[in-house]
Design an enzyme around this catalytic site. Structure first.
Site, PDB file in Angstrom:
ATOM      1  N   ASP A   1       1.010  -1.637  -0.170  1.00  0.00           N
ATOM      2  CA  ASP A   1      -0.042  -0.288  -0.022  1.00  0.00           C
ATOM      3  C   ASP A   1       0.710   0.676   0.057  1.00  0.00           C
ATOM      4  OD1 ASP A   1      -1.938   1.101   0.494  1.00  0.00           O
ATOM      5  OD2 ASP A   1      -2.136   2.361   2.756  1.00  0.00           O
TER       6      ASP A   1
ATOM      7  N   ASP B   1      -1.884  -0.720   6.356  1.00  0.00           N
ATOM      8  CA  ASP B   1      -2.596  -0.527   6.746  1.00  0.00           C
ATOM      9  C   ASP B   1      -3.620  -0.162   7.580  1.00  0.00           C
ATOM     10  OD1 ASP B   1      -2.407   1.804   5.854  1.00  0.00           O
ATOM     11  OD2 ASP B   1      -1.787   3.558   7.259  1.00  0.00           O
TER      12      ASP B   1
ATOM     13  N   ASP C   1      -7.141  -3.085   3.136  1.00  0.00           N
ATOM     14  CA  ASP C   1      -6.099  -3.670   2.737  1.00  0.00           C
ATOM     15  C   ASP C   1      -6.255  -5.492   3.680  1.00  0.00           C
ATOM     16  OD1 ASP C   1      -4.308  -1.775   1.925  1.00  0.00           O
ATOM     17  OD2 ASP C   1      -4.020  -0.587   3.961  1.00  0.00           O
TER      18      ASP C   1
END
Length: 894
Positions: free
Chosen positions: A326, A613, A617
C-alpha cells in the site's frame, strides 16, 4: 441507500431526534438489540486446539507410527522418547502462536476511542463501542468517526478516509448533498462519514445508520471470516520430505524381509530387524529442531520490530519474490509536506531532510500568510487539523515562523471560512499599523482576485505575463503530482468584513505539496530489487500521484507501468492475470481489486507479500502468502488479517525480515541435510551387515542415543548459524524447490555412505582385534564376547563422524575457514559436548551397561578418531574441487 435519502427521511426511519438524541432507555434497548459497536472477531483458539493443530503434519504422523512400531517391538524407552520429541515440537509451536496472540491483544488495547453523542438532550462522551443506530454524534477536528453516519449538519467538514479508501487527501463533506446513484464510490459519498475515518477540519453532526458488522468497514471484515489457510513453502517441503521418508521406511522394511527370506532366516527375526532399520531411518528430532530454529528466528525478528503470528510464516518471508505494498502510510509518511515553493521568478526545491530552512523575503511573506490563514496545530509531539494546513504549519516551524509566535504578534480578528465553491479561505489579522488580510486557496481563483504581485520585495502590477508564469508553474507542479495552493494578501486600515476580504489582492506565490516517501524506503526498495524481489505499489490514490512516488522510489519508470481500477475492470480476468507482470503501480483501486491483483501474481507461481495499514488492505493481506500489517497506524482489522505485524510501521523492517527468512531456510536446510546424512549412515551400516550375514553393528539404544543426542545438538547449532552476508544478493529460490536441490541430495548421499561405510569398517576392525577374520564374520554368534568391543568402536565412529561432519555442512562450497571457523560458537560447543557425552557413556560403568559398550584401548581411540574425521575431510576435498570449477561461490548457495 442512506446517501440517497434526505436527512428528514433518515431521521424519521431511525426514530432519532436531531436535537435531543436518543433517550438513555432507548439507547440501552438498542444496545441490547444491535449489540456492541465492535467489529466481529474470530473466537480465539484454545490452547488444546492450537496443540492439536501442531500435530497435523506428515512428519509427526511418521513419528507416531514409529512409536507404535517401537511399542510393538517392546522398546518402550524409544517410544517414550519419540513421544517427548513430538510433544516438545507441539509445545514450541503453541507457545509462539499464543505469544503472538497476546502481542496482538496488547496492540488493540493501545487505543480506546470515545465519541460525543446527544442523549436525553445533553452531550455525553461515551466509549465508541456503546454507539447504537439512531445515535446523534457530534464531529470535530481530530476525532475518529465511531460508526457509519448520515450527516445532518456540516460546516467546512473534511474527513481523512485513507484507512478505508486509500486516499491521502481528506474528503470534503456536505450534509446538504443528495446523491442519486446506488453504486456511488465510498470516496464520493460526500454526505456520509464512515467508521474508523478521521475528521481533520471543520465540524459536523451525523446520525448513526450502521455500526459494527453492518458498517462499510464491517463488510470488509466479513471477507476475513472466510478460512483461507494455505501451506507455507516450508510446510510443503517438510510434508514432501515426510512422504519421502515414509516411502523409504516401507522400502527398507520390504527389502530386509526379502533379503531375510532369501537367506532362509526366521521371519519374525527379520521382521523385527526390518522394523528396527526403518525406525533408524527416521530423524526423530527433526520436527522439534525445525520448530526451535523457527522460534529463534521469531525471537530475533521481535527484537527488530516484527511480530510473527505463526512459526512457518518466518521462513515464507524468505521465499517472497513480490512485495505488494500500500502507498499511503506504508511507502509514504501519510502526512502532506511542502516540497516546492515558487515566488515570482524563484523556484525553491525544499530538502525534506533538513530540520531548518533558509528563505528570502518574498518566501517569508508567503509562509506568514499560509500559517496565519490556517487553523491546524503542529509540533514535534502532536499535530491536529487538516493535513494540508499541518504541512503549512510544519513548513513555518522549519523556517522559524511558528504559528504560536505569529498568532501572538498578529492576532486574528475575523475570517471567511473555506468552502468548496470558492476554494479559498481568508483571515484578517491585526498588525502594528493596521490590519492585513491573508488569503490561501486554488491558484487560478487567487489570480482572478489579484491586481498586484510581490517580486523581490517590491509590489508590482499583475500583468498577463506574470499571471501566465504563475499558471505555468502551477501546472508544472501538478504534472509532478503535487497538490498546489497559493497565497495572497493586502493591507487595510480597518477590520475587514468577510465580503471585503477577497478583492484587490497582492499575489505572493504558491507551494507544491505531496505525501512524501518514508526516508528509508528508497534504499529498502533498491535492496529488494537486488535480491530479485519486485515491489508493487497498490493504492486508492490518484494515478499521477502514485506514479510520481513510484518513480521517486525506483518502483516504476513511467505511466505505462501503471493501471487504474477502472482499467482493471475493463480487462477480462484471463488477460489481466496473463499480463500482470507488465505493471508496477495500481491506482484508484478498491479492496476487491487488491485481492484480484494478489491472486493474479500468485497464479504465476509467485510468493506474494502484501503490506498495508488500512481496513481496505485487510482482504488482500489475508489472501497474500504473507500479510504484513502496521502496528502503530494499522487498524485492528488489518492486524487480525496479517501474518506479521510491524511494531515500528517501517517498510525497511520487511526487507530485514525477508533476509532473516532466507537465512532461516538456509539453516533449516543445513540441519535437514545433516540429519538425513546421519540417518542414512546408520541405515547403510546396518543394511550392509544384514545383507552380508554379519552381526548387527549397532544396538537400538545406541542408534537412539545418536539420533536424539549426538545429532540433535549440532543440528540445532546449524540452525543458529550466523546469517549469510550475501543472502540479499541472490535471486529468490524457486517456491517448488526441494530440500535436495542444488546438489544437496548428492551431498547427503555421499556423507551418509561415508559415515555408514566407516562405521562398518570400525566394527570389522574391532572384531579383527579379537581374532575374527573377515571370512568368519558371518558365523559370529549373537553372544560372542568380541561384539561389545567392536560395537563400541562402531558406536564412537558413528557419533564422532557425525559431529565432525557438521562442520562441513555450514556451506555447500566454501571451506570451514572461508565461512569463519569460530563464527558459530554454538556448533563448536555442541561438538565438544557431544564428545564429552560419548566419552561419559563409554567410561562410566552404570551408563555403559544399558548401551552395551566397553572401554577402548588408547590406540583404538586414535583409530576411531581418524575414522571419524575422514567424512569431513573428504567433503572438504570435494568442495575444494567444486570451487575450482565454480569461481562464483554464491550461485550454488542454499
Amino acid at each position: 441507500m442512506w446517501h440517497q435519502q434526505t436527512t428528514k427521511d433518515v431521521l424519521s426511519q431511525l426514530g432519532a431526534d436531531p436535537i435531543a438524541g436518543l433517550s438513555g432507555e432507548e439507547a440501552a434497548r438498542r444496545l441490547e438489540q444491535y449489540g456492541k459497536n465492535q467489529l466481529p472477531q474470530k473466537k480465539r483458539k484454545s490452547l488444546l486446539s492450537m496443540f492439536l493443530a501442531q500435530l497435523q503434519d506428515t512428519m509427526i504422523y511418521i513419528l507416531l507410527a514409529a512409536t507404535l512400531l517401537s511399542i510393538f517391538m517392546k522398546d518402550y524407552a524409544e517410544a517414550i522418547i519419540i513421544l517427548i520429541v513430538v510433544f516438545l515440537n507441539a509445545v514450541i509451536g503453541v507457545f509462539q502462536e499464543n505469544k503472538a496472540e497476546q502481542a496482538m491483544e496488547a496492540l488493540k488495547k493501545l487505543t480506546t476511542p470515545k465519541a460525543y453523542v446527544r442523549r436525553d438532550g445533553e452531550v455525553h462522551e461515551i466509549p465508541s463501542e456503546d454507539i447504537v443506530p439512531g445515535d446523534v454524534v457530534e464531529i470535530d477536528a481530530g476525532r475518529y468517526i465511531p460508526a457509519d453516519l448520515r450527516l445532518i449538519e456540516s460546516s467546512n467538514l473534511q474527513i481523512e478516509e485513507s484507512a478505508l479508501t486509500g486516499e491521502s487527501v481528506p474528503s470534503q463533506k456536505d450534509a446538504k448533498t443528495l446523491l442519486h446513484e446506488d453504486n456511488t464510490p465510498l470516496g464520493d459519498r460526500t454526505n456520509m462519514a464512515f467508521m474508523s475515518t478521521l475528521a481533520t477540519y471543520g465540524r459536523g453532526v451525523g446520525v448513526v445508520v450502521a455500526n459494527a458488522k453492518d458498517s462499510e468497514i464491517g463488510k470488509i471484515a466479513k471477507i476475513l471470516e472466510e478460512d483461507h489457510d494455505e501451506m507455507t513453502p516450508l510446510q510443503k517441503r517438510l510434508d514432501h520430505l515426510g512422504r519421502t521418508l515414509g516411502m523409504l521406511c516401507l522400502g527398507v522394511a520390504a527389502v530386509m524381509l526379502i533379503v531375510g527370506l532369501l537367506q532362509a532366516r526366521e521371519f519374525k527375526d527379520m521382521l523385527l530387524t526390518a522394523i528396527s532399520l526403518a525406525v533408524a531411518a527416521i530423524p526423530e528430532g527433526l520436527p522439534a529442531i525445525v520448530a526451535i530454529v523457527l522460534a529463534l528466528g521469531v525471537t530475533r525478528l521481535s527484537k527488530n520490530n516484527a511480530i510473527v503470528k505463526k512459526l512457518p510464516s518466518v521462513e515464507t518471508l524468505g521465499s517472497v519474490n513480490v512485495i505488494c505494498s500500500d502507498k499511503t502510510g506504508t511507502l509514504t509518511q501519510n502526512k502532506m509536506t511542502v516540497v516546492q515553493v515558487y515566488t515570482y521568478e524563484n523556484l525553491h526545491q525544499l530538502d525534506t531532510d533538513l530540520p531548518h530552512l533558509e528563505s528570502d523575503e518574498d518566501e517569508q511573506m508567503l509562509i506568514k500568510s499560509l500559517v496565519l490563514c490556517s487553523d491546524a496545530t503542529a509540533n514535534e509531539e502532536k499535530s491536529t487539523g487538516d493535513p494540508t494546513e499541518i504541512a503549512f504549519i510544519v513548513y513555518g516551524n522549519r523556517s522559524g515562523l511558528t504559528k504560536e509566535a505569529l498568532n501572538r504578534q498578529f492576532p486574528r480578528v475575523s475570517e471567511k471560512p473555506f468552502d468548496s465553491d470558492r476554494k479559498l479561505m481568508s483571515t484578517c489579522n491585526r498588525e502594528e499599523n493596521g490590519y492585513v488580510v491573508h488569503t490561501k486557496g486554488a491558484v487560478d481563483q487567487l489570480l482572478k482576485l489579484s491586481t498586484r504581485a510581490l517580486h523581490n520585495g517590491r509590489i508590482v502590477p499583475m500583468t498577463n505575463t506574470i499571471a501566465l508564469d504563475y499558471l505555468n508553474q502551477a501546472e508544472a507542479m501538478s504534472d509532478n503530482a503535487l497538490r498546489v495552493l497559493g497565497a495572497a494578501y493586502k493591507s487595510v486600515d480597518h477590520e475587514a468584513l468577510p465580503e471585503e476580504m477577497e478583492e484587490d489582492l497582492i499575489f505572493l506565490g504558491m507551494v507544491g505539496m505531496i505525501d512524501p516517501p518514508r526516508l528509508e524506503v528508497h534504499h529498502s526498495v533498491a535492496v529488494a530489487k537486488r535480491a530479485g524481489i519486485r515491489t508493487i505499489m497498490i493504492t486508492g490514490d490518484h494515478k499521477n500521484t502514485a506514479v510520481a512516488i513510484a518513480k521517486e522510489l525506483g518502483i516504476a519508470s513511467g505511466r505505462e507501468e501503471a493501471l487504474t481500477g477502472v482499467e482493471i475492470d475493463a480487462l477480462p480476468d484471463e488477460e489481466f492475470s496473463a499480463n500482470i507482470n507488465k505493471w508496477r503501480v495500481f491506482a484508484r483501486v478498491s479492496p476487491e481489486h487488491k485481492v484480484k491483483i494478489v491472486r493474479a501474481f500468485k497464479s504465476h507461481g509467485n510468493i506474494v507479500s502484501m503490506t498495508g495499514d488500512g481496513v481496505n488492505d485487510a482482504p488482500s493481506l489475508k489472501f497474500a502468502d504473507i500479510g504484513v500489517a502496521m502496528g502503530i497506524t494499522g487498524t485492528d482489522v488489518s492486524k487480525g488479517a496479517a501474518d506479521m505485524i510491524l511494531t515500528d510501521d517501517n517498510f525497511t523492517t520487511i526487507v530485514h525480515a525477508v533476509e532473516e527468512g532466507r537465512n532461516i531456510y538456509a539453516n533449516i536446510k543445513k540441519a535437514v541435510i545433516f540429519l538425513l546424512s546421519c540417518n542414512l549412515g546408520e541405515v547403510v551400516s546396518i543394511f550392509l551387515a544384514v545383507v552380508l550375514g554379519w552381526p548387527i553393528p549397532l544396538l537400538a539404544t545406541q542408534i537412539l542415543w545418536v539420533n536424539l543426542i549426538t545429532d540433535t545438538l549440532p543440528a540445532i547449532s546449524l540452525g543458529m548459524d550466523p546469517g549469510d552476508p550475501d543472502a540479499m544478493a541472490k535471486k529468490p529460490r524457486d517456491p517448488k524447490e526441494s530440500f535436495f536441490s542444488n546438489g544437496a541430495g548428492p551431498r547427503a548421499l555421499v556423507g551418509g555412505l561415508l559415515i555408514g561405510f566407516l562405521t562398518l569398517v570400525a566394527f570389522v576392525w574391532g572384531l579383527s582385534e579379537h581374532g575374527l577374520h573377515f571370512s568368519q564374520l558371518a558365523s559370529v554368534s549373537a553372544d560372542h564376547p568380541a561384539l561389545p568391543y567392536a560395537r563400541t568402536m562402531a558406536f564412537v565412529v558413528l557419533a564422532g563422524s557425525q559431529l565432525f561432519y557438521s562442520l562441513s555442512m555450514r556451506h555447500p562450497i566454501k571451506s570451514i575457514f572461508q565461512v569463519g571457523f569460530f563464527k558459530n560458537k554454538y556448533l563448536l560447543g555442541s561438538i565438544v559436548i557431544g564428545f564429552m557425552l560419548q566419552l561419559a557413556v563409554i567410561e562410566i560403568p552404570f551408563l555403559a551397561g544399558p548401551f552395551g559398550v566397553t572401554n577402548l584401548q588408547l590406540h583404538d581411540w586414535l583409530i576411531v578418531l581418524v575414522f571419524s574425521i575422514l567424512p569431513q575431510v573428504v567433503n572438504e576435498l570435494i568442495k575444494a574441487v567444486a570451487r575450482i570449477f565454480d569461481k562464483d561461490l554464491t550461485d550454488n548457495e542454499f
